[in-house]
Scaffold this active site. Structure first.
Site, short mmCIF file in Angstrom:
data_model
loop_
_atom_site.label_atom_id
_atom_site.label_comp_id
_atom_site.label_asym_id
_atom_site.label_seq_id
_atom_site.Cartn_x
_atom_site.Cartn_y
_atom_site.Cartn_z
N PRO C 10 29.64 7.67 -6.35
CA PRO C 10 30.81 6.86 -6.05
C PRO C 10 31.87 6.86 -7.16
CG PRO C 10 28.92 5.46 -6.57
CD PRO C 10 28.40 6.85 -6.44
N ASN C 11 33.10 6.85 -6.74
CA ASN C 11 34.28 6.74 -7.59
C ASN C 11 34.58 8.02 -8.36
OD1 ASN C 11 35.02 3.95 -7.07
ND2 ASN C 11 33.07 3.46 -8.03
N ARG C 18 40.63 7.56 -13.56
CA ARG C 18 39.77 6.43 -13.88
C ARG C 18 39.26 6.43 -15.32
NH1 ARG C 18 33.55 6.34 -12.30
NH2 ARG C 18 33.03 4.30 -13.13
N TYR C 23 35.84 9.22 -19.25
CA TYR C 23 35.62 10.33 -18.34
C TYR C 23 36.60 11.49 -18.49
CZ TYR C 23 32.84 6.70 -16.18
OH TYR C 23 31.93 5.71 -15.97
N ASN C 74 25.11 13.58 -10.00
CA ASN C 74 25.70 12.58 -10.89
C ASN C 74 25.77 11.31 -10.06
OD1 ASN C 74 27.26 10.80 -12.29
ND2 ASN C 74 28.84 12.30 -12.86
N ALA C 77 27.62 5.04 -10.30
CA ALA C 77 27.17 3.64 -10.21
C ALA C 77 25.81 3.51 -9.53
CB ALA C 77 28.20 2.81 -9.45
N HIS C 80 22.16 2.96 -11.27
CA HIS C 80 21.58 1.70 -11.71
C HIS C 80 21.17 0.81 -10.55
CE1 HIS C 80 23.62 3.38 -15.06
NE2 HIS C 80 24.79 3.19 -14.50
N ASP C 87 14.04 7.36 -3.93
CA ASP C 87 12.99 7.67 -2.96
C ASP C 87 13.30 8.95 -2.20
OD1 ASP C 87 11.63 5.44 -3.76
OD2 ASP C 87 11.93 4.29 -1.92
N GLU C 98 19.53 15.05 -13.08
CA GLU C 98 20.48 13.94 -13.17
C GLU C 98 21.51 14.23 -14.25
OE1 GLU C 98 18.54 10.25 -14.03
OE2 GLU C 98 20.43 9.17 -14.27
N HIS C 100 25.28 13.04 -16.21
CA HIS C 100 26.31 12.04 -16.46
C HIS C 100 27.40 12.63 -17.35
CE1 HIS C 100 23.96 8.86 -14.67
NE2 HIS C 100 22.91 9.36 -15.30
N LEU C 101 28.64 12.32 -17.02
CA LEU C 101 29.75 12.79 -17.85
C LEU C 101 29.73 12.13 -19.22
CD1 LEU C 101 32.49 12.54 -15.10
CD2 LEU C 101 31.63 14.65 -16.08
N SER C 102 29.58 10.81 -19.22
CA SER C 102 29.61 10.06 -20.47
C SER C 102 28.18 9.82 -20.96
CB SER C 102 30.31 8.72 -20.23
OG SER C 102 29.51 7.91 -19.40
N ARG C 107 27.23 2.30 -23.74
CA ARG C 107 28.16 1.48 -22.98
C ARG C 107 27.51 0.13 -22.67
NH1 ARG C 107 30.37 5.03 -18.18
NH2 ARG C 107 31.75 3.20 -18.07
N ARG C 111 23.96 -0.05 -18.09
CA ARG C 111 24.15 1.37 -17.76
C ARG C 111 23.11 2.27 -18.42
NH1 ARG C 111 28.93 1.75 -14.74
NH2 ARG C 111 30.47 0.24 -15.40
#
Lengths: 145, 145, 145, 145, 145, 145, 145, 145, 145, 145, 145, 145
Positions: C10-11, C18, C23, C74, C77, C80, C87, C98, C100-102, C107, C111
């Site tokens: 998402p996002n 953003r 990011y 990725n 949100a 978490h 599942d 998995e 992640h950019l950051s 943070r 997170r």
């Protein structure tokens, strides 16, 4: 005519100086004037109390029974530590609105927990001085009912 | 003319029926009419969205960038579970007001923790339908600035 | 020829806009182009999915069984909050990386906890767009085996 | 020519023997050879350090200031207990990549918490020996910038 | 000439009597005399306040803005309960030194947590009366700068 | 003549470089010179030890029994992780003063918990280099007694 | 004739494949057939819904008001994350039975906490496909009353 | 003749009005009369203090040293927040009995934790006005000894 | 002939002096002599290591693979802080017995948690020097098998 | 013929009287008669035990090895406190079904945690007397297999 | 004539011997005689039960329904572990007073939590034998009403 | 001649059958024979008690005062739940050794917490039957002293 008691908690006398990144540069006097002005428009009578003493605030709430229609309180630091104010609010059964200038939910973790909130009707936080003005309108909504 | 997006989270379509001890008997349509009425008075344009789908709400926030001045959101159940909505709010940088019908601080413990609040400008809870109306006024205050 | 499904949570459609302090300013399209370019070099076939809907992502993982060799996700949100994606990953038994950019570990506290990680093969976080490119190489290592 | 310091934390000298269900059967020497080989391809110079002594690792990080472009560290057990290594990484301000052979997020609970991660640029975990090789590539990405 | 306000929190008026295993047998008057003597040597002017009332202490801090160079405070029991004093310290922006007679870290668990400390410049604890004298020297260091 | 052992914990050899927002730009050598100068004024003999090795510090404390009157220790990162140093301090029964350059109570949460403090006589934190000088004066107070 | 809505949560479409040590090898179709068969015996009418989308399930519950006598729900991953489903169940006031194939109390810790349970009439877990059949009988008991 | 100080904490002046489901309809004056009557029977001299100010109560305890044989205190809201009252009780070493009208163990969770109790001799809760009368008898038992 | 490595952790070199209320007055040399004496009776060969350096202990465990039948370790302070020793024990797969002189379960709370225990065969605590002798017998039992 | 032992835990002898808002007005005898009736229909043999003594229940489970096919237990208060019953269930390896009359997930927090559940095959809660009848059917399902 | 059942929990048969720093030197027989004496004065009939068996106490409470006016119970160790006794008290609906000889709030942390208290009318702790005598008076107050 | 009472807690009567991966295949009778044999060698007299009833064990400990020199107890499930046994051990002041067959520190989290340990002299766990034999030797060491 509706009577409203506006209580400002500890250190709010310092407003204008204190941590302006959170609280802006308006002084408490200016806030009270803006509240009074809106009160006149909304046909309410407001009284103000600022105190750094928890006991003074508890006394004031306790003795406003039968004399006040709504309490608007910015408990400031007492938000997080005062069971006595919470019990006073529950005790007098006067509808009470909790107000915060800043958004208490994006500061230190401990500031996101209000001991007063469960005894209040509702909470308005994060709109600076407007938090008080919105609370005044909310008070009018409530007494109308 | 100010544009405001009003988002109603999951199950708010059931209003009027659902748990009336917390939420009263007003339906969502009636709420929207009261918001529209006040919006006209305050010279705002409002759009409404109700969804039980977190993704639909995230989509809506993401695509409102540049088209909306303020978002008013009652995240309902998503208040406590949606990091995605929080990130959407942070991402679009549109000032957002969190609204709750009931006082979320005197119900189940988990309802007193909002994931959205740290990304919002402010929060108004506990005043029933009036929570929305107060938020609309708060939105007007903010855009004026 | 190895088939790889790249899922953006998402996002991530807002990338470039953003919160650029976390990011960067690259858009999602640019990221996908860089991934595609490397995929051609490494002789892989990649498909992309971005969704703000947890259910869409769960559907996609569930239906990729037998059609995809590795999933790169990725979860943003949903990292978490989504047991359902976890599942799905466990359910289809397709090796999943998995991304992640950051750096999610410096943070907000919440997170740093990933619900997806225990079901993934491994995790790559903190390298911006390169997190995806490294994951693609990791995918190639894994399928070779 | 880019200089990279690769640090192997405690008990990694036992690799090949130790808990092969988590760490595989490759020895540390073989890992170093594979890293060296890729380093030559990527035109980097690598140095290796393995130590079971936190102090030796802190000394090495502290004295690498101005001599090393990137640190790649597999802190092993010190991941979860060493504030001193974290402070050393923060102190020298050399970009540092945290690497783990196994997926630290599906083992004992305490292994999912890294004290080092908040001071690192990023983290790569779960790809066995390839975790190091991916980190080397990540290092090259970073120094290029 | 540097002006320093020394604040003694609740129950410190009982010193000499109270729990001598923690606090020794010196009375508050004797402490103040020793502070005054050193103040003269260091060319400072000191004022003293002892109060069992949180509000009195908050008032005093709030009104010392522009009149006092450094505050030395032994918050005693308020160390662990007063957000109002913390906010007062943050609000007036006068450098403040937190002082404790006893080592608060080897008594009941709750005494090891200070609400004031994050707002103070520094903390000195465990040296009996000398904690105040050291704080006075620290104050002189700070104002010199 | 009073003998005092001053111990600097891990990464303090980097002082002047490291995270100057917390620790300033003074080097460890300069700190030691300032301590030595004050020690001469106060008629004390000081010895210095800096080590990144917990074991070296534990050895030093253990072997200083009967040779040293007071220990001044800035445990740095070991503050939060070393039970061994705490036990060494308890074991040799030499009065020990814990010192911190920065205010450890307004940084990351984990830094506000000292494992050493319960075994120390007292703690001085937040005054930069002056923390050491105040500790030296505190040491003199203690040995006089 | 009693009407019962059977809801299968996320990933249950994968049944037969997914983690057979927990869920056995029966497919969702076979489960539905067995439920239908028993429903005929017990003179009930059943409808089925499987969705990986929380919103779809919330919609379905919300719109079943007045059309369904009992809801049987296996919320799967949403058991632990969906306040929205819980609120939907509370909102429509249709008696709801929570069902799990596996014993959720001897798996990962987080699976032993159901957000749905406090809003349900009862819970049946651990009997594989029979959990559904027992729930159907329980539904019949309840509607009879 | 035994002297007993009876302290009523915050909001107890509201008794008779306040939350009668917890506290009954007796006023504080009536309670004091019942205590006085029993005191005469038991040949004790009682003094009363009610205050909403923590500081006033701390002052009163501190100054009762040598003048009072037993303190009976209903700390009300201060039960849960006042370390200062606890320290005052510990400081004056006058045996103190903690009293509660209601059973503090079956109300909100936070009310079941008393900060005062560890410093008191004993606690009596749940018997309404009789809690005070029982405490008076307990006081007589204690002074006899 | 069975070979047993006895490891004494940090500060045990101070035995006889250190906190005799917990550890008695026997020195480490005397303990080693008693162990050696019993070893001869039980036909074992023992080697001793005392170190305040975690790394030295990890080195020793790592290099004892294939040379030692059982390890007896009193990890002292490292009991509560060293994942590295735990991993070394797991890594070499030599059966290891954890020993404590004092009962670690009735001292400070943090001492009741051993990081080493889950990797050990068993634990013996509270019998003073005899804890080692019992461990030696336990070692003999284990190697016999 | 299948043999089933039905165990009723503490205070269930009071059924009919006790807290009827949770447990209804049916007596234990009536429950046993309804179970017996269904058992005859399902061709099972049932034995009953009610005890307020944890030890009696542990004895009964331990001695039922080889004599009983399934145990149905309503552990009542022991649900939350008895590791011994859990261990007995694990020890005898007879499949065991946990039963509760009320929904234990919407009462006091501590009632939502069952120590027995991880050792049971499954759990049925919230259906009043029918919880037992459903368990009996579940037992029949299990033994058939 | 009022009937009162006095229950003494586990290990109270050891009174006089056991940990006299907490419990004094009076034996249980002497306590019972003092209770009986006061009962005669107050015109009550008392019965006594001491048991180390939770089940015996639960049986006794359960069977006292309709035969006893008030229960006075010192649950001793069961205070902190017995949900069964709590449920028995709630079940029979006989007003019950919880009694403790020592102040349970200044001993080990776990002793300050009573499982029984929420089901009791009130609690009296810390007055030695007098705790029982005060409870008897409280019982008389309650039955009068 | 030394007298030793050996207490076996709940479910140990099932030994040989029960969960042999933790407890082996030796029966309780065989264990008792091995203990008796060693007791004869060490010139001790042993008595055995096995019970699934906490009350029986508390009775036995209470009545062994003056008749027994050392108690060896394997509290099994009561390790984690019985404050009554702990208080009995503290009450009779007979030195008591806690014994466990398995290593309680690498099983479920809750098994690593012993309520008995703080009242015992020491603890031996993880050596199977030998845990008892080592405890017997420890007992002999203790009584010798």
């Amino acid at each position: 005519m509706r009577k409203i008691l506006v209580i400002h908690g500890p250190n709010l006398n310092l407003l204008g100086d204190r941590e302006s990144e959170f609280y802006g540069t308006t002084t408490l006097d200016e806030i009270n004037q803006r509240i009074s002005k809106l009160a006149r428009e909304l046909d309410c009578q407001v009284e103000f109390l600022q105190s750094n003493h928890e006991g003074v605030i508890v006394d004031a709430i306790g003795s406003s029974k039968g004399k006040v229609d709504v309490i608007i309180i910015n408990p400031a630091a007492f938000t997080h530590t005062s069971v006595a104010i919470r019990d006073a609010v529950s005790g007098v059964k006067i509808p009470t609105i909790e107000v915060h200038l800043s958004n208490i939910y994006n500061r230190e973790e401990f500031r996101s927990k209000s001991l007063i909130a469960p005894a209040a009707v509702g909470q308005i936080s994060g709109f600076g001085v407007n938090s008080y003005l919105l609370a005044l309108r909310a008070a009018v909504f409530m007494v109308k009912k």
